[in-house]
Motif scaffolding. Structure first.
Motif, mmCIF file in Angstrom:
data_model
loop_
_atom_site.group_PDB
_atom_site.id
_atom_site.type_symbol
_atom_site.label_atom_id
_atom_site.label_comp_id
_atom_site.label_asym_id
_atom_site.label_seq_id
_atom_site.Cartn_x
_atom_site.Cartn_y
_atom_site.Cartn_z
ATOM 1 N N ASN A 48 -2.591 8.561 3.209
ATOM 2 C CA ASN A 48 -2.642 7.544 2.172
ATOM 3 C C ASN A 48 -4.094 7.072 2.053
ATOM 4 O O ASN A 48 -4.716 6.755 3.067
ATOM 5 C CB ASN A 48 -1.727 6.364 2.564
ATOM 6 C CG ASN A 48 -1.569 5.331 1.464
ATOM 7 O OD1 ASN A 48 -2.480 5.101 0.675
ATOM 8 N ND2 ASN A 48 -0.417 4.689 1.424
ATOM 9 N N HIS A 74 2.894 1.839 4.648
ATOM 10 C CA HIS A 74 1.812 2.821 4.558
ATOM 11 C C HIS A 74 1.484 3.408 5.921
ATOM 12 O O HIS A 74 1.844 2.846 6.963
ATOM 13 C CB HIS A 74 0.558 2.149 3.997
ATOM 14 C CG HIS A 74 0.164 0.926 4.777
ATOM 15 N ND1 HIS A 74 -0.570 0.980 5.949
ATOM 16 C CD2 HIS A 74 0.444 -0.389 4.568
ATOM 17 C CE1 HIS A 74 -0.732 -0.237 6.420
ATOM 18 N NE2 HIS A 74 -0.126 -1.093 5.602
ATOM 19 N N GLU A 121 0.803 -1.233 0.000
ATOM 20 C CA GLU A 121 0.000 0.000 0.000
ATOM 21 C C GLU A 121 0.834 1.280 0.000
ATOM 22 O O GLU A 121 0.284 2.373 -0.106
ATOM 23 C CB GLU A 121 -0.971 0.004 1.182
ATOM 24 C CG GLU A 121 -2.088 -1.021 1.073
ATOM 25 C CD GLU A 121 -1.760 -2.326 1.786
ATOM 26 O OE1 GLU A 121 -2.667 -3.150 1.942
ATOM 27 O OE2 GLU A 121 -0.583 -2.508 2.170
ATOM 28 N N GLY A 122 2.150 1.134 0.119
ATOM 29 C CA GLY A 122 3.024 2.289 -0.007
ATOM 30 C C GLY A 122 3.888 2.240 -1.254
ATOM 31 O O GLY A 122 4.842 3.002 -1.406
ATOM 32 N N ASP A 180 4.571 5.890 1.877
ATOM 33 C CA ASP A 180 3.971 7.220 1.764
ATOM 34 C C ASP A 180 4.625 8.213 2.715
ATOM 35 O O ASP A 180 5.357 7.840 3.648
ATOM 36 C CB ASP A 180 2.455 7.156 1.971
ATOM 37 C CG ASP A 180 2.050 6.715 3.361
ATOM 38 O OD1 ASP A 180 2.390 7.395 4.335
ATOM 39 O OD2 ASP A 180 1.373 5.669 3.480
#
Length: 266
Positions: free
Chosen positions: A113, A105, A10-11, A156
């Motif tokens: 994010n 993230h 997710e990052g 992020d």
């Protein structure tokens, strides 16, 4: 020198929607490739700094995301979930020189994010000794328990800021910044270059200052979105209610916090 990499998605540079992180959605194929490429860049940076072996934990969702044939020949890969309390750090031990994190993230409740969360979507916040914690918070303390410093993180802007504050000397590469449901990202090629260079730099210097000191005692509080989840978690031995929709557990040994989290989050 052995290096451990915990890899999330997710990052990853460019990601902006849950469809891109879900293996059941067609968009996932593109982003598993981008996730893999960032892990390979981290491996190459570690190798350039003198790593003789790299162990990668595929730490997103199913634990079966990375495209294996793209990994270098000095890499071991941990796939799936054993049920061990180390979770996203499973495979780590005291024999590693350093821990590296890619694709990480921001924590649940953050606006940094569009995919911010902590462990799963049933948790609204996870607190550790009174501070809202991220997955990185927990995983870096897991590494510290083995005497392994956390030296590098990519993800992020929010998690990078948190990691730099939490771990003095850690080097971080910001891949994206979230605004509402949108994300502004550097290009994947740019991200891979910065990760490769950043990991090499982090592992080439004196990174002993990146080893955190452990607290004398830890209290974890999980605030759930649903009161029924809090009720169920409250049956774990030693857990106690902590306000609406929340349970708490405390122990002097952080390994026991990790053990409790296996069951409290289930």
């Amino acid at each position: 020198m052995k290096v451990f990499i915990s890899a999330d998605i997710e990052g990853t540079a460019g990601i902006a929607h849950w469809d891109e992180a879900e293996r059941t959605h067609p968009d996932w194929a593109e982003f598993r490739a981008l996730m893999t490429a960032e892990v390979v860049a981290a491996c190459e940076g570690a190798r350039a700094a003198g790593a003789t072996e790299v162990v990668v934990k595929d730490a997103h969702d199913s634990g079966r995301n990375l495209i294996l044939d793209r990994l270098p020949d000095y890499v071991r890969i941990v796939r799936g979930w054993s049920g061990h309390p180390d979770a996203m750090m499973f495979g780590l031990d005291a024999g590693f020189a350093a821990a590296v994190y890619t694709g990480y993230h921001s924590k649940a409740g953050s606006e940094d994010n569009p995919l911010a969360h902590t462990s799963n979507m049933r948790i609204s916040r996870l607190l550790l000794n009174g501070e809202v914690a991220s997955e990185f918070t927990v995983n870096a303390l897991c590494a510290a328990g083995y005497g392994v410093p956390s030296v590098f993180l990519s993800g992020d802007a929010g998690i990078c800021s948190e990691a730099r504050t939490m771990v003095p000397g850690l080097k971080a590469v910001e891949t994206l910044e979230g605004k509402g449901r949108a994300a502004t990202s550097i290009s994947p090629a740019w991200s891979r270059r910065l990760i490769r260079e950043g990991v090499a730099e982090a592992l080439s210097g004196d990174f002993t200052q990146a080893l955190q000191a452990l607290a004398e005692r830890y209290e974890v509080v999980i605030e759930f979105n649903n009161p029924t989840d809090a009720y169920r978690a409250g049956w774990y031995p030693g857990a106690r209610p902590h306000g609406l929709r929340a349970v708490a557990f405390d122990h002097a040994d952080f390994a026991e916090i990790l053990r409790a989290l296996v069951f409290l989050k289930a």
